[in-house]
Design a protein around this motif. Structure first.
Motif, short mmCIF file in Angstrom:
data_model
loop_
_atom_site.label_atom_id
_atom_site.label_comp_id
_atom_site.label_asym_id
_atom_site.label_seq_id
_atom_site.Cartn_x
_atom_site.Cartn_y
_atom_site.Cartn_z
N ARG A 78 0.74 -1.00 -0.06
CA ARG A 78 -0.07 -0.12 -0.15
C ARG A 78 0.59 1.28 -0.03
NH1 ARG A 78 -5.08 -0.79 -0.28
NH2 ARG A 78 -5.57 1.38 0.46
N SER A 79 2.16 1.03 0.25
CA SER A 79 3.13 2.33 0.26
C SER A 79 4.39 1.72 0.13
CB SER A 79 2.84 3.03 1.50
OG SER A 79 3.55 2.35 2.74
N ILE A 80 5.36 2.85 -0.45
CA ILE A 80 6.60 2.62 -0.76
C ILE A 80 7.60 3.62 -0.32
CG2 ILE A 80 8.32 2.19 -2.46
CD1 ILE A 80 6.21 0.88 -4.13
N GLU A 116 -8.07 -2.89 -6.98
CA GLU A 116 -9.12 -2.73 -5.91
C GLU A 116 -9.94 -1.39 -6.50
OE1 GLU A 116 -7.05 -1.05 -2.65
OE2 GLU A 116 -5.91 -2.99 -2.24
N ALA A 117 -9.72 -0.37 -7.51
CA ALA A 117 -10.41 0.50 -7.95
C ALA A 117 -11.04 1.33 -6.97
CB ALA A 117 -11.39 -0.11 -8.93
N SER A 118 -10.40 1.65 -5.82
CA SER A 118 -11.12 2.52 -4.89
C SER A 118 -10.29 3.69 -4.42
CB SER A 118 -11.11 1.42 -3.81
OG SER A 118 -9.98 1.03 -3.11
N CYS A 119 -9.11 3.83 -5.00
CA CYS A 119 -8.25 4.91 -4.38
C CYS A 119 -7.20 5.25 -5.68
CB CYS A 119 -7.71 4.68 -3.19
SG CYS A 119 -6.54 3.33 -3.20
N GLY A 120 -6.68 6.30 -5.26
CA GLY A 120 -5.30 6.86 -6.11
C GLY A 120 -4.15 6.79 -5.58
N LEU A 150 -1.02 4.47 -1.79
CA LEU A 150 -2.37 4.40 -2.07
C LEU A 150 -3.12 5.44 -0.95
CD1 LEU A 150 -2.98 0.64 -2.98
CD2 LEU A 150 -2.49 2.48 -4.48
N ASP A 151 -3.83 6.15 -1.71
CA ASP A 151 -4.74 6.89 -0.65
C ASP A 151 -6.15 7.15 -0.87
OD1 ASP A 151 -5.29 9.47 0.28
OD2 ASP A 151 -3.43 9.61 1.01
N GLU A 152 -6.99 7.16 -0.17
CA GLU A 152 -8.37 7.06 -0.45
C GLU A 152 -8.91 8.41 -0.52
OE1 GLU A 152 -10.74 4.69 2.35
OE2 GLU A 152 -9.52 2.92 1.58
N SER A 153 -8.06 9.30 -0.33
CA SER A 153 -8.70 10.68 -0.35
C SER A 153 -8.08 11.36 -2.05
CB SER A 153 -7.83 11.99 0.33
OG SER A 153 -6.43 11.83 0.22
N VAL A 154 -7.38 10.47 -2.67
CA VAL A 154 -6.97 10.55 -4.25
C VAL A 154 -7.97 10.07 -4.63
CG1 VAL A 154 -5.22 10.50 -5.86
CG2 VAL A 154 -4.67 10.97 -3.52
N PRO A 155 -8.56 10.54 -5.70
CA PRO A 155 -9.56 9.81 -6.89
C PRO A 155 -9.00 8.54 -7.50
CG PRO A 155 -9.95 12.13 -7.05
CD PRO A 155 -8.74 11.93 -6.32
N PHE A 156 -9.57 7.56 -7.82
CA PHE A 156 -9.06 6.52 -8.34
C PHE A 156 -8.56 6.95 -9.99
CE2 PHE A 156 -10.19 3.04 -11.63
CZ PHE A 156 -8.94 2.16 -11.21
N GLY A 157 -7.61 6.48 -10.38
CA GLY A 157 -7.04 6.86 -11.61
C GLY A 157 -6.19 7.93 -11.72
N GLU A 158 -6.10 8.79 -10.76
CA GLU A 158 -5.32 9.83 -10.58
C GLU A 158 -3.96 9.83 -9.46
OE1 GLU A 158 -7.46 13.59 -9.86
OE2 GLU A 158 -9.09 12.88 -11.18
N ALA A 192 4.09 3.12 -10.94
CA ALA A 192 3.80 2.09 -11.80
C ALA A 192 3.42 0.93 -11.04
CB ALA A 192 4.85 1.74 -12.81
N GLU A 193 4.21 0.56 -9.91
CA GLU A 193 3.97 -0.63 -9.24
C GLU A 193 2.50 -0.59 -8.27
OE1 GLU A 193 6.03 -3.27 -5.50
OE2 GLU A 193 7.31 -1.92 -6.96
N LEU A 194 2.36 0.47 -7.81
CA LEU A 194 1.14 0.95 -7.24
C LEU A 194 -0.01 1.09 -8.09
CD1 LEU A 194 2.32 3.05 -4.00
CD2 LEU A 194 1.93 0.70 -4.36
N ILE A 195 0.19 1.51 -9.48
CA ILE A 195 -0.87 1.54 -10.25
C ILE A 195 -1.53 0.04 -10.53
CG2 ILE A 195 -1.40 1.75 -12.93
CD1 ILE A 195 0.40 4.25 -12.91
N GLU A 196 -0.90 -0.90 -10.55
CA GLU A 196 -1.10 -2.26 -10.67
C GLU A 196 -2.15 -2.50 -9.56
OE1 GLU A 196 1.71 -5.29 -11.47
OE2 GLU A 196 2.80 -3.83 -12.65
#
Length: 86
Positions: free
Chosen positions: A22-24, A52-56, A71-79, A43-47
């Motif tokens: 979830r973080s690096i 999950e398609a729940s966060c950016g 990965l952060d739920e306050s960031v919209p998915f895909g951003e 790129a690794e976290l995009i995968e």
């Protein structure tokens, strides 16, 4: 008369899933390594995020040469957002 046989094969043993990254945390000694290192981490976290398609992704500069890509739920998915720690 025709006889049919239904064979059932045992399901392969399932191995426990590896923990989801979830973080690096990254630390660079050379400024020329920063962009490539951050791109690889994102790129690794995009995968992971795409499954999950729940966060950016949030890239945070903690201090010169030190970053966290997470990965952060306050960031919209895909951003992917950037932040500077105070």
């Amino acid at each position: 008369m025709t006889t049919a046989t239904l064979e059932r094969f045992a399901a392969p043993a399932e191995f426990p899933e590896e923990p989801v990254i979830r973080s690096i945390d990254l630390e660079f000694t050379s400024g020329s390594d920063v962009n490539a290192g951050l791109e690889e981490a994102v790129a690794e976290l995009i995968e992971v995020a795409s499954k999950e398609a729940s966060c950016g992704i949030l890239v945070t500069r903690l201090k010169p040469g030190r970053y966290t890509v997470a990965l952060d739920e306050s960031v919209p998915f895909g951003e992917t957002y950037e932040a500077f720690a105070a």
